[in-house]
Structures are given as structure tokens and as C-alpha cells.
Write an enzyme that holds these catalytic residues in place. Structure first.
Site, mmCIF file in Angstrom:
data_model
loop_
_atom_site.group_PDB
_atom_site.id
_atom_site.type_symbol
_atom_site.label_atom_id
_atom_site.label_comp_id
_atom_site.label_asym_id
_atom_site.label_seq_id
_atom_site.Cartn_x
_atom_site.Cartn_y
_atom_site.Cartn_z
ATOM 1 N N GLU A 1 4.529 -0.275 1.361
ATOM 2 C CA GLU A 1 4.741 -0.564 -0.059
ATOM 3 C C GLU A 1 4.728 -2.063 -0.380
ATOM 4 O O GLU A 1 4.854 -2.442 -1.541
ATOM 5 C CB GLU A 1 6.075 0.022 -0.577
ATOM 6 C CG GLU A 1 6.236 1.508 -0.408
ATOM 7 C CD GLU A 1 7.594 2.010 -0.894
ATOM 8 O OE1 GLU A 1 8.357 1.220 -1.494
ATOM 9 O OE2 GLU A 1 7.904 3.193 -0.666
ATOM 10 N N GLU B 1 0.832 -1.211 0.000
ATOM 11 C CA GLU B 1 0.000 0.000 0.000
ATOM 12 C C GLU B 1 0.863 1.256 0.000
ATOM 13 O O GLU B 1 2.034 1.222 0.349
ATOM 14 C CB GLU B 1 -0.929 0.028 1.211
ATOM 15 C CG GLU B 1 -0.309 -0.358 2.547
ATOM 16 C CD GLU B 1 0.762 0.573 3.062
ATOM 17 O OE1 GLU B 1 0.595 1.818 2.915
ATOM 18 O OE2 GLU B 1 1.773 0.097 3.598
#
Length: 346
Positions: A315, A174
Site C-alpha cells: 500500500e 500498490e
């Protein structure tokens, strides 16, 4: 969607195969239950336990979105950084790009609802926008129920396409300035834990920012009492969290393993498990992050993380770093000699 719990009929045979490898029982530590889980997952709907674990087209999907609460200056960076980092992912310059490249992981980036759209096409980029960022959760519900439903659908569709292309291992990541606020609020709402221990420092905010962040989340939680997962996502969730939840649900429905990253992704995993408890059987927890609430989430989900590297980036980086451990678990299950085949007596 209806998700089935893992069929454990072949567990004794799989465990026996692991125990007969040329090593003392349990000597490979967490790699042994990891291999067993992968073998169980891949033995579903078969007539016998699989002989070889495969890891096909492992793919990291990074869902990105903005959060209205970020306007309150409770993050180290402004919301504009979300879009800038999405461009960085597309251009190949972020940590997740490095870790995917070195570990032979495909990468897909999904705009779930950043403020300013990205008007360019790229093979690794997909637009699944639910809006130009959520509302400020401290003042009103973050999103409508229709956006929750659409977000779950979008996340599922992304994964269904990957599965159709042969992916049997999903990595979820994310990006979203302010998303630790949503995750902390969701954690508190789902678990009833004290808010003070659910809220952390994110990527490095000051004590004053943390105090404000806690106060704002408290206002949001005072607004509703429902413990319904979709209501919680509507009230305090993020567009990327909702889509990650849909992605995790779809992966479990397809019967593939999901390698869970840090705090934000684990919040989405908790939401998925609240919606469909059998999802838990398909989750592998990559690492324990430095964010305060992540340990609480892992405990609630009874998840044993493979790594603890003091990461706090997101991430999907922790999950990408853990993939070699899954490959190692598959390798010893597939190729390590048994006592009998090696002529070793104990």
C-alpha cells in the site's frame, strides 16, 4: 524517455555544509547521505548548491490491479479483495490512509486494472484501467505489449500531473491480490536468481500454496528467455507494476525524489532502472520488507533501506512511515547551526 544522471558538481560543497554542522562527522548516520541526496536532487539545473531542502506536496500514489494467477489460490484472499481494499482507500479506512494523515501526505488511488470497475467519482481516485485483471501468467503472457506501453504512459501521466501541481516527492504504493507472484517472476527473470529464493510467502500463505506458487511461476519463466524489460512485464508483470514503472520513470525525468516502498514497488523500480539506468539516482528506499525477494532486489539496486519494521502489507505504508526521516534530514541540513555560526570550536 531520456533521463539524466545527477550532476554531482555541487557534491563537495553540500558535503562540506553537512560536515560543518555542530556534530561529529557522520554522527547522524544515514540521515547525512539522505540529506546530501535530497540537496543534490534539488540543486540540479542551478548555479549553486541549494541552501534549503524543501519537501513540497508529498504524494502517495497507490496503483491497484488484479492478477489472473490469483485464480490458482496462491494468496490468502480472493481477487475480490483488491476492489474492496480500493474502496477502503477511497473511504479513508486503510493503513495507508492513517499513515498519510498523520504525516501530512496527499493520497491518490489509481485503478490500473481491477476486475470490476468502480463507478464512483472521488477526488483521490482515478481510473487508468488496462483491462479487467491480467491473464494467468502461468498459462500465457500476462498482458500484450500494447498494454505495457499504455501502462507506462498512464503511470507517467499521473505523475506529470502531480509535478505540475507542485509535488517534489513521490511515494509509490500498490494493491493487488496475487501481485507477489508477478514480482517474484520479474525478479527471477531480471536477475537469474534461483526461483526458490525469489518466491516468498506473500501476506502469509501456507507451505503448500507457496510450493504451487513456485511451480506456476516456473512454468511462466520456462515460456520465454528474453531479458528485455518490456517483454518481462508483458510475460509476467501486473498492470499496477507497469504503471508504477511509468510513474517512477516520469518522476526521475522531472527530477524529483521517489520514495520506494516494499517488494512490489521495488520490482517496478528495478524495471524502471533496466529501462533507464539513470533512474537509480532518484530513488530512496524506505524499508526492507519481510518478503523473501525484497532483500535480493535491494542488493541488486544497491539500495540501503531507511527502516526495517518487518512490514509485509504494501500500500506504500513503509514509504509513508519513512517520510519523517526525510523531513528530519531536511531540517538538520536547513536549520542546524554550523560550528562557526554557533561559536563552537573543535
Amino acid at each position: 524517455m531520456s533521463i539524466s544522471k545527477l550532476d554531482l558538481q555541487f557534491e563537495p560543497q553540500i558535503q562540506h555544509k553537512i560536515d560543518q554542522k555542530t556534530k561529529p562527522i557522520g554522527a547522524l548516520g544515514q540521515l547525512e547521505p539522505l540529506a546530501k541526496k535530497l540537496a543534490l536532487l534539488q540543486s540540479q539545473n542551478s548555479n549553486a548548491p541549494i541552501d534549503k531542502i524543501t519537501i513540497n506536496n508529498p504524494t502517495a500514489v497507490v496503483f491497484a490491479a488484479d492478477h489472473g494467477i490469483a485464480k490458482q489460490s496462491i494468496s490468502i484472499a480472493p481477487s475480490a479483495v483488491t476492489r474492496q481494499m480500493v474502496l477502503n482507500f477511497i473511504q479513508g479506512g486503510a493503513a495507508i490512509n492513517c499513515f498519510c494523515k498523520v504525516n501530512n501526505i496527499a493520497l491518490k488511488v489509481v485503478d490500473a486494472g481491477i476486475i470490476e470497475p468502480i463507478e464512483q467519482s472521488h477526488p483521490s481516485f482515478e481510473s487508468r484501467r488496462l483491462g479487467a485483471g491480467t491473464h494467468n501468467l502461468a498459462e500465457q503472457p500476462a498482458m500484450s505489449m500494447s498494454q505495457v506501453e499504455l501502462g507506462l504512459k498512464h503511470g507517467a501521466e499521473v505523475v506529470e500531473a502531480l509535478v505540475a501541481q507542485g509535488c517534489n516527492l513521490l511515494i509509490v504504493g500498490e494493491m493487488g491480490i496475487g501481485n507477489t507472484s508477478s514480482a517474484s517472476a520479474m525478479l527471477a527473470a531480471f536477475t537469474n536468481e534461483e526461483l526458490s529464493i525469489c518466491v516468498g510467502s506473500g501476506t502469509g500463505i501456507t507451505a503448500e500454496q507457496k510450493a504451487l506458487k513456485t511451480e506456476l511461476i516456473g512454468r511462466a519463466l520456462d515460456r520465454f528467455e528474453s531479458r528485455d524489460p518490456k517483454t518481462i512485464m508483458s510475460e509476467v508483470g501486473g498492470f499496477e507494476i507497469v504503471q508504477m514503472t511509468g510513474a517512477i520513470l516520469a518522476a526521475a525525468k522531472a527530477g524529483i525524489a521517489v520514495l520506494i516502498d516494499g517488494f512490489i514497488v521495488t520490482t517496478a523500480a528495478l524495471a524502471a532502472c533496466q529501462l533507464e539506468p539513470a533512474v537509480r539516482d532518484y530513488l530512496i528506499f524506505a524499508h526492507q520488507s519481510e518478503e523473501a525477494g525484497h532483500k535480493l532486489l535491494l542488493a541488486d539496486l544497491q539500495g540501503l533501506p531507511l527502516l526495517n519494521l518487518e512490514l509485509r502489507l504494501g500500500e506504500g505504508t513503509g514509504a509513508a512511515l519513512a517520510l519523517p526521516l526525510l523531513r528530519a534530514a531536511a531540517s538538520f541540513y536547513n536549520d542546524m547551526a554550523s560550528f562557526e555560526s554557533a561559536g563552537v570550536t573543535v
